[in-house]
Design a protein around this motif. Structure first.
Motif: not given
Length: 141
Positions: A118-130, A132-137
């Motif tokens: 339940g406690t998920r640390q979000a990557d500060p560079m990550e904008v969105a996730r779909r 296994h793919l991530r959209v990075l800032r």
């Protein structure tokens, strides 16, 4: 004076043909395993795997004659590797496989997250996730 003999007969009946190609060397009846071709322009004798078809200017050789093959002085013998056997993995292939297994066995942060912590640390560079793919800032923003 007429001869009483009939026509000459062959020692081997002509209707019996062996499906196995034989060594081209005189008096050798062993099965052929290699094909020898001469390249006169390059002064080279090329010994490779048995050709698919018997060619008129090539010589089929058995294992014994192909191993003992020598060329005239000043000529080079090129022995092509037989690719029909199973290819042995190289050291680089085995090392790459071992590294891939180590990487797959390493515990990953995502598997712990998928366990329902339940406690998920979000990557500060990550904008969105779909999936296994991530959209990075962009690093500039």
């Amino acid at each position: 004076m007429a001869s009483r003999r009939g026509p000459l007969k062959s020692a081997v009946p002509s209707n019996v043909v062996s499906p196995v190609r034989r060594c081209s060397r005189t008096a050798c009846g062993r099965p052929a395993v290699a094909t020898l071709t001469y390249v006169y322009a390059d002064s080279t004798a090329v010994l490779g795997p048995l050709a698919t078809y018997a060619e008129p200017h090539c010589y089929d050789l058995c294992a014994q004659h192909s191993e003992r093959l020598t060329a005239p002085r000043g000529w080079e013998v090129v022995r092509l590797a037989d690719a029909s056997g199973p290819a042995r993995p190289s050291g680089d292939d085995l090392e790459a496989l071992a590294n891939a297994v180590r990487e797959a066995a390493r515990p990953q942060q995502r598997t712990a997250e998928a366990g329902g912590g339940g406690t998920r640390q979000a990557d500060p560079m990550e904008v969105a996730r779909r999936g296994h793919l991530r959209v990075l800032r962009s690093p500039e923003s």
